[in-house]
Structures are given as C-alpha cells and as structure tokens.
Design an enzyme around this catalytic site. Structure first.
Site, PDB file in Angstrom:
ATOM      1  N   ILE A  13      25.253  33.278  53.556  1.00  0.00           N
ATOM      2  CA  ILE A  13      25.690  33.367  52.173  1.00  0.00           C
ATOM      3  C   ILE A  13      25.774  34.839  51.800  1.00  0.00           C
ATOM      4  O   ILE A  13      24.840  35.599  52.054  1.00  0.00           O
ATOM      5  CB  ILE A  13      24.715  32.644  51.217  1.00  0.00           C
ATOM      6  CG1 ILE A  13      24.432  31.210  51.692  1.00  0.00           C
ATOM      7  CG2 ILE A  13      25.257  32.652  49.787  1.00  0.00           C
ATOM      8  CD1 ILE A  13      25.627  30.300  51.737  1.00  0.00           C
ATOM      9  N   CYS A  14      26.910  35.235  51.253  1.00  0.00           N
ATOM     10  CA  CYS A  14      27.084  36.604  50.767  1.00  0.00           C
ATOM     11  C   CYS A  14      26.797  37.622  51.882  1.00  0.00           C
ATOM     12  O   CYS A  14      27.300  37.497  52.997  1.00  0.00           O
ATOM     13  CB  CYS A  14      26.187  36.812  49.547  1.00  0.00           C
ATOM     14  SG  CYS A  14      26.539  38.294  48.586  1.00  0.00           S
ATOM     15  N   SER A  15      25.945  38.609  51.607  1.00  0.00           N
ATOM     16  CA  SER A  15      25.671  39.662  52.593  1.00  0.00           C
ATOM     17  C   SER A  15      24.758  39.206  53.718  1.00  0.00           C
ATOM     18  O   SER A  15      24.436  39.996  54.608  1.00  0.00           O
ATOM     19  CB  SER A  15      25.060  40.891  51.904  1.00  0.00           C
ATOM     20  OG  SER A  15      23.882  40.542  51.203  1.00  0.00           O
ATOM     21  N   GLY A  16      24.368  37.942  53.719  1.00  0.00           N
ATOM     22  CA  GLY A  16      23.673  37.408  54.883  1.00  0.00           C
ATOM     23  C   GLY A  16      24.524  37.534  56.137  1.00  0.00           C
ATOM     24  O   GLY A  16      23.999  37.572  57.257  1.00  0.00           O
ATOM     25  N   THR A  19      32.371  37.786  53.355  1.00  0.00           N
ATOM     26  CA  THR A  19      31.129  38.145  52.678  1.00  0.00           C
ATOM     27  C   THR A  19      31.495  38.483  51.239  1.00  0.00           C
ATOM     28  O   THR A  19      32.620  38.202  50.792  1.00  0.00           O
ATOM     29  CB  THR A  19      30.427  39.321  53.382  1.00  0.00           C
ATOM     30  OG1 THR A  19      29.140  39.544  52.775  1.00  0.00           O
ATOM     31  CG2 THR A  19      31.234  40.601  53.294  1.00  0.00           C
TER      32      THR A  19
END
Length: 229
Positions: A127-130, A147
């Site tokens: 999720i996102c910057s993961g 991202t």
C-alpha cells in the site's frame, strides 16, 4: 445425507513497523473484515483471518497511534507456510528507511515470504510507499507497479538499484489506483496500490480474486465506499 461445504479461510498477515501509515493498514484490515461468504454483516462467514505482525508487542504508527500486534515476526516466521497473503503498508521516508536501510526484521520477513515455497498462489501486496520496501528486495523486477503519485520517481530509483544489485527485468512504474503485476516464477502474485486511500481499491480487488466480484461489491456496499472514477 449431504455433507456441508467447508469454505476456505485465507490467512492474512499485515506487517507493521514504527511509523507505518495508519490508513495504509487499517483500510485493508477493514475491507477484508467485511468480506464474507454469506454476505451477512450480522453473522459473517468470514473469508479472511487477519493478523498484525510486528517485531515489538506495541507499534507506534505515523499519527501517532499505538497498536498492539497479534503475532511477533519471529513467531510468524515459524508458521510462514500458513500465510496466504502478506500486506505491507507504507509510511514516511524515515520509517521506510528504518526498515530497508537497517535490513531490519520486517525486511527479512518479507524476503522470507517471497522465497517460501508453496504449491498454490500467494499474494504480496503493498500500500502506498510500502512498494519501496518491496522494490528494495528485487521482487518488483520486470513488473508494472505503482505507489503514491508523489513518490513515483523515488520508486523508479529504488527499483533501478535493485535491478543492478539482483538482476531481472526493468520495472515499469506508473500512476494508478492499483496494479496487478502478475505472478512471479515462484507463484506469487504482486499487487501494488497508489497512495493511502487507494488501499481500499486494491484490497477490494484482492477480495474479488479470492471470492467473487459480487462478494467484493457487497463489502464495498457495507463500507459505503465508492471508488473514484
């Protein structure tokens, strides 16, 4: 006499670390908790069993909110073969660096999950910057990924470095709510989501893969979530 059908329950791990974005992990948790085989919110026949995995018993997320884990990383590694799905939330740059640059237990756990041999498909979702953490492991090589819109260039740089370090094809990074990057040679499906709220869309998509589109739509209705057009 007919035998009752036993519905599959998928084991989901959400990996937490200090500074992880709150909505990045609560949104997937909330979505999956509303997915059921019987579409009955009052008495759900749940599809997913969800556990929060962390190195420490209490984790301070980004807002800051303190969250208690369900299982330690050490114990989760002992039963790694039981996890069908691993979700990796994002966070601010210092939090991501604390995982990747330190080769921390979270980073090592993700690598162990990537290399765990299974006879059936598993899912690794960021999720996102993961996605930065996934990218650093080299697992995104040759994939199309996404991202947070404001972090696309940073993810490209991480994936390019990983390609130099580990080999593999070039990673295509593009703006999207979420992207199914397909299945790796080891049988793991890679899903990456855009920033924060995109985790709702990505998780509803994941739910549709493991159940049906109608079950995913019902969960969205319960959440009163309407995906942006």
């Amino acid at each position: 006499m007919a035998t009752a059908t036993v519905q599959r329950v998928y084991d989901v791990g959400i990996l937490l670390y200090p500074g992880a974005d709150l909505l990045d992990f609560t949104a997937p948790h909330g979505v999956l908790s509303h997915v059921s085989y019987n579409n009955n919110p009052a008495a759900p026949d749940r599809v997913f069993s969800i556990r929060l995995i962390a190195a420490h018993e209490w984790i301070t997320a980004s807002d800051p909110v303190t969250v208690k884990r369900h299982i330690s990383i050490a114990d989760a590694r002992e039963e790694l073969e039981n996890f069908d799905i691993l979700i990796v939330p994002g966070g601010p740059a210092p939090a991501i660096s604390g995982v990747v640059d330190a080769n921390g237990p979270e980073y090592e756990f993700i690598k162990s999950f990537i290399h765990e041999s299974r006879n059936e498909e598993r899912i690794l979702m960021s999720i996102c910057s993961g996605a930065f953490i996934l990218g650093a492991t080299g697992v995104l090589a040759g994939k199309t990924v996404t991202t947070h819109t404001m972090a696309l260039e940073g993810l490209r740089a991480i994936c390019q470095k990983a390609t130099k370090d580990f080999g593999g094809g070039q990673t295509k990074v593009m703006k999207a709510r979420y992207i199914d990057g397909g299945v790796t040679k080891s049988g793991m499906r890679i899903i990456t989501s855009g920033g924060i709220s995109c985790g709702f869309d990505a998780t509803l998509y994941l739910a549709s893969l493991k159940t049906s589109q109608s079950a995913s739509n019902f969960a969205a209705m319960v959440l009163e979530y309407i995906a942006p057009v």
